[in-house]
Design a protein around this motif. Structure first.
Motif, short mmCIF file in Angstrom:
data_model
loop_
_atom_site.label_atom_id
_atom_site.label_comp_id
_atom_site.label_asym_id
_atom_site.label_seq_id
_atom_site.Cartn_x
_atom_site.Cartn_y
_atom_site.Cartn_z
N ALA A 7 0.84 -1.21 0.00
CA ALA A 7 0.00 0.00 0.00
C ALA A 7 0.86 1.25 0.00
CB ALA A 7 -0.93 -0.01 1.21
N ALA A 8 1.98 1.20 0.74
CA ALA A 8 2.89 2.35 0.77
C ALA A 8 3.53 2.57 -0.60
CB ALA A 8 3.96 2.13 1.84
N ARG A 9 3.89 1.48 -1.26
CA ARG A 9 4.48 1.62 -2.60
C ARG A 9 3.45 2.21 -3.57
NH1 ARG A 9 7.35 -3.61 -1.50
NH2 ARG A 9 9.60 -3.10 -1.50
N ASP A 10 2.21 1.77 -3.44
CA ASP A 10 1.16 2.32 -4.31
C ASP A 10 1.01 3.83 -4.06
OD1 ASP A 10 0.71 -0.17 -5.36
OD2 ASP A 10 -1.04 -0.61 -4.09
N ARG A 11 1.03 4.23 -2.80
CA ARG A 11 0.91 5.64 -2.46
C ARG A 11 2.12 6.43 -2.98
NH1 ARG A 11 -3.55 8.55 -0.74
NH2 ARG A 11 -4.81 7.31 0.71
N ALA A 14 1.57 6.73 -6.77
CA ALA A 14 0.40 7.52 -7.17
C ALA A 14 0.54 8.99 -6.76
CB ALA A 14 -0.87 6.93 -6.52
N THR A 15 1.14 9.25 -5.59
CA THR A 15 1.21 10.62 -5.09
C THR A 15 2.48 11.35 -5.51
OG1 THR A 15 -0.08 9.95 -3.14
CG2 THR A 15 1.09 12.05 -3.00
N PHE A 16 3.61 10.66 -5.45
CA PHE A 16 4.89 11.33 -5.69
C PHE A 16 5.55 10.94 -7.00
CE2 PHE A 16 4.25 11.11 -1.08
CZ PHE A 16 4.31 12.46 -0.75
N GLY A 17 5.04 9.88 -7.65
CA GLY A 17 5.55 9.51 -8.97
C GLY A 17 6.77 8.63 -8.97
N GLN A 53 6.22 10.84 5.27
CA GLN A 53 5.10 11.34 4.48
C GLN A 53 4.26 10.20 3.90
OE1 GLN A 53 7.12 13.88 1.70
NE2 GLN A 53 7.15 15.64 3.09
N VAL A 54 4.92 9.18 3.37
CA VAL A 54 4.17 8.06 2.79
C VAL A 54 3.44 7.26 3.88
CG1 VAL A 54 4.33 5.91 1.47
CG2 VAL A 54 5.63 7.92 0.75
N HIS A 83 1.14 18.07 -4.59
CA HIS A 83 0.83 16.67 -4.91
C HIS A 83 -0.57 16.28 -4.42
CE1 HIS A 83 4.74 15.53 -6.49
NE2 HIS A 83 5.34 16.04 -5.42
N GLY A 84 -1.33 17.25 -3.95
CA GLY A 84 -2.69 16.96 -3.52
C GLY A 84 -2.81 16.39 -2.14
N VAL A 85 -1.76 16.50 -1.31
CA VAL A 85 -1.78 15.97 0.05
C VAL A 85 -2.25 17.07 1.00
CG1 VAL A 85 -0.41 14.99 1.93
CG2 VAL A 85 0.09 14.36 -0.45
#
Length: 561
Positions: A7-11, A14-17, A53-54, A83-85
């Motif tokens: 899930a962290a890798r997905d975030r 998705a969030t930071f590229g 952050q992640v 980044h929309g956070v």
């Protein structure tokens, strides 16, 4: 755990590229997501901020980030928002209404990350707010400050653990780029970390070439600076020790055909932002700065870092030099060294730790000049200023900024009398103010304590509190005096011996700082491998005898690369 890490890798993507975590990052994130207190020591450019952050985006509730610099907080929050956070900061630049609005966002669960200075973390209004929300993680950025600054310059760093206890002991992650083994132990002890996972990333930045140019005078340094900046690829950061030297070197480079901009705390916020943005986007390729520049700045393609004067510690040098080559490409780190550089540092160290007799004599002078606690004697002379700093660090004196809402309050009535005389005939405001003062100040009220009336619980208000204090003073429940801008004695009636000043610890700190200065001096003059010197200092087991990547270990890499 694998599902949380996935899930962290997905975030992360998705969030930071980013496709995946770096080796050190993945170890820290894994430990945090497993629920362990964690200390991460990753080199400059190692992506420390993503390590909290992640997880903040994966974990429920709020992550509070304790950060030492306003500029660092702002850069981090701006980047997160881009980044929309949902993130925000609380610092001294905000007005009362802005602080209230952001605390309201916290209570409504609208934020994932809240950045605060260590002093702000102690504020009662913030603690009450955090106590009513789901606080999942307490992140301490630049955690070496707890050990290196926490003794004196920023004592609030030392009190983070106490505040954490007040908040129910949330999970803690501490991150830094510069920590020797002894500093790591001190960080863990001061934060009272529970069976922490300790992740130490590789300090061996193989893409960095370390070199020292020996100089006899500033004239030699000026000449060497131009030679180095012209010889090596840019962008370049040139570090200087004072604002005046930053301005002078900027003019010197510009006259020599190298377009450069200055950056230091003497510029206003707009100017600093403009200088930083010009450098970040490549409009100018050289910036001359004090060490205020760089912490948290993410410019990966810096090819050259020059130190015009020797820093006071290996930690400072490694962190600042490490802002070169964050993209992994070959880069140069050059120190311009003159033996007299150390004298400036010795002057400051001795100023930080004046002799006990000097401090006692200055305290006697201050007591003799005080009028209702306010000090009237001029604070002139290096020894006097140094002694006052020691007294201020230990609560013997304090500075009032003159905001119009600060008062010195002393409780005169006993609890029995308060219950007897106010319990039945007192107004709700009188009782409410006394309770608020007790919650904020505790037993310090008995001896007198400085209070900012703006910091009392919402609903009272500074003007109303002042009016109620006047009524309470008329009935001899309290005594108080408004505090104008200036320096005040906390307890004018007490001799210095009444305060618990640990003179032995101050002397140990002085000796420790002198030892660190001696170590960076040895780095500057060593004829052995400089990379190995740095790695041994940080306890890196892979320190080699010859690296092929410093001026003492010849390399085939072209000098202008």
């Amino acid at each position: 755990m694998s599902s949380s890490l996935d899930a962290a890798r997905d975030r992360l993507h998705a969030t930071f590229g980013y496709a995946d975590f770096r080796p050190g990052q993945v170890d820290v994130v894994t430990a945090v997501l497993s629920g362990r207190d964690t200390l991460g020591v990753l080199p400059t450019g190692g992506g420390k901020s993503l390590c909290y952050q992640v997880p903040a985006l994966v974990l429920p509730g709020l992550t509070v980030v304790v950060s030492p610099l306003i500029s660092l907080m702002k850069d981090q929050v701006d980047r997160l928002e881009s980044h929309g956070v949902p993130a925000a900061l609380l610092n001294s630049t905000l007005g009362t209404s802005e602080v209230s609005a952001r605390l309201a966002r916290v209570q409504r669960g609208e934020l994932k990350l809240l950045y605060v200075a260590p002093e702000r973390l102690e504020a009662p209004d913030l603690q009450r707010c955090l106590g009513r929300c789901q606080l999942s993680l307490l992140a301490v950025d630049e955690a070496h400050c707890i050990s290196e600054w926490g003794h004196d310059f920023r004592p609030s760093f030392r009190r983070i653990a106490h505040v954490s206890d007040q908040l129910g002991r949330p999970q803690v992650v501490a991150l830094t780029a510069t920590a020797t083994p002894s500093v790591r132990r001190d960080i863990m002890r001061q934060l009272r970390m529970r069976s922490p996972a300790v992740v130490v990333g590789g300090f061996d930045r193989v893409n960095l070439h370390y070199a020292v140019r020996s100089c006899r005078s500033d004239t030699d340094k000026d000449r060497a600076l131009i030679e180095v900046v012209r010889a090596y690829a840019r962008p370049a950061i040139v570090y200087a020790s004072t604002r005046s030297s930053v301005e002078r070197l900027t003019r010197h480079l510009t006259r020599s055909g190298v377009r450069a901009l200055p950056y230091h705390a003497g510029l206003d916020g707009e100017q600093r932002h403009a200088m930083q943005e010009s450098f970040m986007r490549g409009a100018v390729d050289t910036i001359v700065a004090t060490n205020a520049f760089g912490m948290g700045i993410d410019k990966p393609d810096v090819r050259l870092v020059v130190h015009y004067a020797m820093p006071g510690t290996v930690e400072a040098y490694y962190q600042e030099a490490g802002r070169a080559g964050r993209d992994g490409a070959y880069s140069h780190c050059v120190l311009l060294h003159a033996h007299r550089d150390r004298f400036t540092h010795e002057w400051f160290i001795n100023g930080m730790y004046p002799a006990k007799e000097t401090v006692r004599r200055v305290h006697d002078l201050l007591r003799a000049s005080a009028d209702r606690g306010r000090i009237r004697a001029p604070m002139q002379g290096r020894e006097t200023e140094s002694a006052v700093r020691v007294l201020e660090r230990h609560g013997v004196v304090f500075r009032e900024r003159g905001n119009g809402t600060a008062v010195r309050v002393r409780l005169m009535a006993t609890p029995v009398r308060i219950r007897r005389e106010l319990g039945s005939r007192g107004t709700a405001l009188e009782l409410g103010l006394l309770r608020a003062l007790w919650r904020v100040c505790g037993t310090d009220l008995d001896n007198g304590v400085s209070v900012d009336l703006h910091g009392l619980p919402p609903g009272i208000g500074a003007h109303t509190a002042r009016t109620v204090l006047e009524r309470l003073r008329e009935r001899q429940f309290v005594d108080f005096q408004p505090l104008d801008e200036g320096l005040y004695l906390s307890r004018p009636e007490l001799p210095l011996s009444a305060y618990d000043i640990d003179w032995e610890t101050l002397e140990r700190r002085r000796c420790s700082d002198m030892e660190k200065l001696e170590t960076i001096q040895r780095y500057a003059i060593t004829t052995q491998c400089r990379r190995a010197f740095v790695l041994r200092y940080f306890g890196e087991s892979r320190a080699a005898g010859s690296c092929g990547g410093c001026d003492n270990c010849p390399t085939m890499q072209p000098s202008g690369a």
